[in-house]
Motif scaffolding. Structure first.
Motif, PDB file in Angstrom:
ATOM      1  N   TYR A 164       0.829  -1.207   0.000  1.00 55.51           N
ATOM      2  CA  TYR A 164       0.000   0.000   0.000  1.00 55.51           C
ATOM      3  C   TYR A 164       0.866   1.260   0.000  1.00 55.51           C
ATOM      4  O   TYR A 164       0.496   2.282   0.559  1.00 55.51           O
ATOM      5  CB  TYR A 164      -0.969  -0.026   1.182  1.00 55.51           C
ATOM      6  CG  TYR A 164      -1.863  -1.235   1.133  1.00 55.51           C
ATOM      7  CD1 TYR A 164      -2.899  -1.308   0.212  1.00 55.51           C
ATOM      8  CD2 TYR A 164      -1.625  -2.336   1.964  1.00 55.51           C
ATOM      9  CE1 TYR A 164      -3.703  -2.433   0.130  1.00 55.51           C
ATOM     10  CE2 TYR A 164      -2.438  -3.463   1.886  1.00 55.51           C
ATOM     11  CZ  TYR A 164      -3.466  -3.509   0.963  1.00 55.51           C
ATOM     12  OH  TYR A 164      -4.266  -4.637   0.872  1.00 55.51           O
ATOM     13  N   GLN A 165       2.012   1.164  -0.654  1.00 50.66           N
ATOM     14  CA  GLN A 165       2.926   2.291  -0.825  1.00 50.66           C
ATOM     15  C   GLN A 165       3.359   2.360  -2.282  1.00 50.66           C
ATOM     16  O   GLN A 165       3.252   1.381  -3.029  1.00 50.66           O
ATOM     17  CB  GLN A 165       4.150   2.131   0.088  1.00 50.66           C
ATOM     18  CG  GLN A 165       3.803   2.059   1.567  1.00 50.66           C
ATOM     19  CD  GLN A 165       5.004   1.788   2.451  1.00 50.66           C
ATOM     20  OE1 GLN A 165       6.145   1.786   1.989  1.00 50.66           O
ATOM     21  NE2 GLN A 165       4.748   1.551   3.734  1.00 50.66           N
ATOM     22  N   LEU A 166       3.880   3.519  -2.685  1.00 53.18           N
ATOM     23  CA  LEU A 166       4.429   3.661  -4.029  1.00 53.18           C
ATOM     24  C   LEU A 166       5.909   3.299  -4.022  1.00 53.18           C
ATOM     25  O   LEU A 166       6.606   3.541  -3.025  1.00 53.18           O
ATOM     26  CB  LEU A 166       4.274   5.107  -4.526  1.00 53.18           C
ATOM     27  CG  LEU A 166       2.859   5.669  -4.650  1.00 53.18           C
ATOM     28  CD1 LEU A 166       2.924   7.040  -5.312  1.00 53.18           C
ATOM     29  CD2 LEU A 166       1.950   4.734  -5.425  1.00 53.18           C
ATOM     30  N   PRO A 167       6.416   2.767  -5.108  1.00 52.92           N
ATOM     31  CA  PRO A 167       7.867   2.581  -5.208  1.00 52.92           C
ATOM     32  C   PRO A 167       8.551   3.939  -5.082  1.00 52.92           C
ATOM     33  O   PRO A 167       8.155   4.905  -5.737  1.00 52.92           O
ATOM     34  CB  PRO A 167       8.054   1.987  -6.606  1.00 52.92           C
ATOM     35  CG  PRO A 167       6.722   1.426  -6.977  1.00 52.92           C
ATOM     36  CD  PRO A 167       5.698   2.299  -6.315  1.00 52.92           C
ATOM     37  N   ALA A 168       9.562   4.033  -4.234  1.00 51.85           N
ATOM     38  CA  ALA A 168      10.186   5.324  -3.931  1.00 51.85           C
ATOM     39  C   ALA A 168      11.545   5.445  -4.597  1.00 51.85           C
ATOM     40  O   ALA A 168      12.446   4.657  -4.304  1.00 51.85           O
ATOM     41  CB  ALA A 168      10.318   5.499  -2.419  1.00 51.85           C
ATOM     42  N   PRO A 169      11.726   6.420  -5.502  1.00 51.35           N
ATOM     43  CA  PRO A 169      13.051   6.655  -6.070  1.00 51.35           C
ATOM     44  C   PRO A 169      14.077   7.044  -5.006  1.00 51.35           C
ATOM     45  O   PRO A 169      15.265   6.787  -5.145  1.00 51.35           O
ATOM     46  CB  PRO A 169      12.818   7.805  -7.051  1.00 51.35           C
ATOM     47  CG  PRO A 169      11.345   7.815  -7.300  1.00 51.35           C
ATOM     48  CD  PRO A 169      10.711   7.322  -6.035  1.00 51.35           C
TER      49      PRO A 169
END
Length: 289
Positions: free
Chosen positions: A123-128
């Motif tokens: 429930y998170q976005l992939p983080a750069p």
């Protein structure tokens, strides 16, 4: 899952010059397109967790049921926790960093009934990179809660007693002198003190104020318009706290007060003389001899 909430109230120190607020809005819409985002404010001073906490505390009782998304996060990318906090047995949730930012609002809502750490990557976005948790962690969590996701799906439970408390100053009595602090300066320059009006009820209608090397006698008045020219007023503001005000002028600018200023309050002394009140004077041309 059936959508559960249709409102997210969003507070941050992002400002509006960059794209940060808009990106968070878009992330929320991509997950929960039915949700309305209410921008409470994005002008919290940068990194000022206490100012954000006070703002949430003042506003909490007036917010729509739903999810509060709050991001003032100088520790972003460090081991500090991201949390989602249930209040009112599930009537609302607060999402943000566990750094004291949410503490005042949680207290105003009667305390936490459940807390989880935001640790589930589903429930998170992939983080750069780790420095935009508002986009990558907090906004998705808030949106999924609005979509009806059970709180427990976001991560492991957290003991509510382990949450970092807010750091809000209390008044203290020193031999009949009330020592207070400026909590907030609004855009009109009114200076909210951490003083409940009942704390000075016995002082009477006029109160001696001292800050730094300045001493003034202030007059309690129910409205801003009741403050005469040249007079310092003490008004009970819209949040029920005592505020230092001037008539249609900035008390902060003219009196040199700011957030964190220590102000003492006490009854006026017997030889106290009311402040001089300015009088308007009309000048007319001098007649010829």
């Amino acid at each position: 899952m059936d959508p559960r909430f249709d409102t997210i109230t969003f507070l941050s120190d992002y400002g509006t010059a960059d794209e940060f607020v808009g990106v968070v809005h878009s992330v929320i819409r991509s997950i929960a397109p039915h949700v309305t985002v209410v921008d409470l404010t994005h002008q919290i001073p940068a990194y000022d967790v206490r100012a954000g906490s006070l703002t949430l505390g003042r506003a909490a009782q007036y917010l729509c049921p739903g999810v509060v998304l709050a991001v003032v996060d100088p520790g972003v990318g460090t081991p500090r926790r991201g949390v989602a906090i249930e209040v009112g047995g599930g009537q609302s949730y607060l999402v943000g960093p566990d750094n004291g930012l949410l503490a005042s609002a949680v207290a105003m809502c009667g305390g936490a009934t459940a807390v989880v750490e935001l640790a589930n990557p589903d429930y998170q976005l992939p983080a750069p990179g780790p420095t935009f948790a508002g986009r990558d962690i907090f906004a998705p969590a808030a949106a999924h809660l609005c979509m009806g996701l059970p709180l427990a799906e976001l991560g492991p439970p957290v003991d509510p007693l382990s949450l970092l408390p807010g750091l809000l100053p209390l008044t203290r009595d020193e031999d009949g002198v009330l020592v207070a602090e400026v909590l907030w300066v609004d855009r009109f320059g009114n200076c909210q003190l951490n003083v409940d009006p009942d704390e000075v009820a016995e002082f009477g209608p006029r109160i001696q104020m001292r800050w730094g090397d300045d001493v003034r006698t202030a007059t309690r008045t129910p409205t801003y318009e009741g403050i005469d020219a040249g007079q310092v007023g003490l008004v009970v503001d819209s949040y029920g706290m005592l505020s230092v005000c001037l008539g249609r002028r900035s008390a902060a600018a003219e009196l040199g007060l700011h957030v964190g200023s220590e102000v003492t309050l006490q009854p006026p002394s017997d030889d106290d003389v009311p402040a001089v009140v300015a009088q308007s004077v009309t000048l007319t041309p001098r007649s010829s001899p």
